[in-house]
Design an enzyme around this catalytic site. Structure first.
Site, short mmCIF file in Angstrom:
data_model
loop_
_atom_site.label_atom_id
_atom_site.label_comp_id
_atom_site.label_asym_id
_atom_site.label_seq_id
_atom_site.Cartn_x
_atom_site.Cartn_y
_atom_site.Cartn_z
CG ASP A 144 -13.02 4.89 5.71
OD1 ASP A 144 -14.37 5.73 5.53
OD2 ASP A 144 -12.07 4.75 7.04
CB SER A 147 -0.77 0.06 1.41
OG SER A 147 -1.93 0.76 1.23
N GLY A 156 -3.34 3.57 9.99
CA GLY A 156 -3.60 4.69 11.29
C GLY A 156 -3.65 6.18 10.98
CB ALA A 157 -2.43 8.76 8.56
N GLY A 158 -6.11 7.54 9.33
CA GLY A 158 -7.45 8.17 9.10
C GLY A 158 -7.92 8.55 7.78
CG LEU A 159 -4.94 9.02 5.03
CD1 LEU A 159 -3.34 9.37 4.91
CD2 LEU A 159 -5.73 10.03 5.16
N GLY A 160 -8.44 5.50 5.49
CA GLY A 160 -9.16 4.18 4.60
C GLY A 160 -8.10 2.76 4.36
CB SER A 161 -4.33 1.97 5.45
OG SER A 161 -4.76 1.77 7.18
CB SER A 162 -8.63 -1.17 7.43
OG SER A 162 -9.84 -0.23 7.55
#
Length: 396
Positions: A204, A135, A140-146
């Site tokens: 997300d 990725s 953990g930055a609130g950018l929808g990685s999960s």
């Protein structure tokens, strides 16, 4: 048998407007961020399923008969939105993950196993596959990685099981699925997100699936009509924050000063709705006059978010630095640190962008020049990927 070597990607997300107000029933606009998660899918050894997540240090492999034996313990569980998917305790035990473990590698492994077993229970065995995920999104930055991860996994596993088509024709570089198939991908990605987050809103994974921009209000998600792709700087202040604490602080302030705070929330709601109108008008009538309006929305909303108490000196610094280069910024997400976005109108000089990036990095921040309004989940031929992505996906 799965016989092709392909890649799937899905975008991250940022909240353009509506942070915190959305918790109280106001409109929020979420947009796809063109920092993406990539999944390489290729044939694996027969009877084995392998997954590598170099970003979080995961490399696991399981034999298909062992997974099949587990499958009955989760099939048919977790169908209601109101409770967490079933069988997770059995999956944790199988994967050697301690109860309550919340590290990214543990949750990513758990989501992979859950989706693999639940999808195969419905559509038939997942064939022998070798999956690698990499990725561009920080975790953990609130950018929808999960969610981007869950969307890529859902699309790849559904495709490998034959539940959705493989729309990439010979000679094509990219392809997308039908609306019906995207709806199926999204529903499974949401289940994967629930394994990771417990009770997510669904925003997300919807952004990751459809891309572009979405309106979210009181649980209802509506994709916006055609929206423009906008250039932005995304800046991570690297200041950690607790969304839970920030949300509680806003609630306390509203209870203490309702006559003062409720009009602020109404104004944030109006900004979201006005911004939606501008974004939907832009593709049919691309005018430079739209950008000063969008910049004013950023400035007004940033002041409102400070009034709500979710600002931070690092975000003030970010806004000051970009303002010195005649650029307009606001926080995105929970605030209290975290990330900010800066609009880059088409006439912004490359020198100004570069100078702003250098000044932001000098503050200790991490900075990306990217776009919002990006496409959703996409299937790629591996040969069409950039050298950087290909290199990252070769880490097997």
């Amino acid at each position: 048998m799965w016989a092709r070597d392909v890649a799937v990607s899905a975008p991250g997300k940022v909240i353009l407007h509506g942070e915190h107000a959305v918790v109280l029933g106001k409109v929020a606009l979420a947009v796809a961020l063109d920092l993406r998660t990539f999944l390489r899918l290729r044939p694996g050894a027969e009877g084995r399923l392998s997954v590598s997540l170099p970003g979080v240090g995961v490399r696991r492999s399981w034999d298909t008969p062992g997974l099949r034996a587990l499958r009955g313990r989760i099939a048919g569980k977790g169908r209601g939105r109101s409770r967490c998917p079933g069988g997770l305790d059995a999956l944790r035990e199988f994967a050697g993950i301690a109860a309550g473990a919340s590290a990214p590698e543990s949750l990513a492994t758990l989501a992979f196993l859950y989706l693999c077993l639940a999808i195969s229970a419905k559509y038939g065995d997942v064939p022998g596959l070798d999956i690698l995920v990499w990725s561009e999104l920080p975790t953990g930055a609130g950018l929808g990685s999960s969610a981007a991860y869950a969307v890529c996994l859902a699309a790849a596993l559904l495709m490998a099981c034959g539940a959705i088509s493989c729309p990439l024709q010979e000679g094509e570089s990219t392809a997308r699925w039908t609306e019906e198939e995207l709806t199926l991908i999204n529903s499974w990605a949401f289940r994967g997100e629930r394994v990771i987050h417990g009770n997510p809103s669904g925003v997300d994974n919807a952004v990751g699936t459809w891309g572009g921009a979405l309106r979210y209000q009181a649980g209802k998600i509506t994709p916006l009509k055609r929206v423009p792709t906008l250039r932005i700087l995304l800046t991570n202040t690297k200041v950690p924050r607790s969304t839970k604490v920030l949300v509680a602080g806003v609630k306390e302030k509203i209870l203490k000063f309702p006559a003062i705070m409720n009009p602020v929330l109404d104004s944030i709601d109006a900004i979201s709705q006005e911004c939606q109108s501008v974004l939907e008008a832009m593709p049919a009538n691309p005018s430079p006059e739209h950008y000063p309006v969008l910049e004013e929305f950023f400035d007004i909303n940033q002041h409102h978010l400070n009034v709500l108490g979710v600002g931070h000196p690092s975000l003030d610094r970010l806004c000051q630095v970009t303002a010195s280069h005649s650029l307009h910024s606001k926080l995105t997400g929970a605030g209290g640190g975290g990330c900010g976005i800066t609009l880059l109108p088409p006439d912004t000089s490359p020198l100004a962008v570069e100078a702003a990036k250098q000044d932001l990095c000098a503050c200790g921040f991490e900075c990306w020049e990217t776009e919002i309004g990006a496409p959703g989940v996409t299937l790629h031929s591996c040969s069409s990927l950039s050298a950087q992505v290909l290199h990252a996906l070769a880490q097997s």
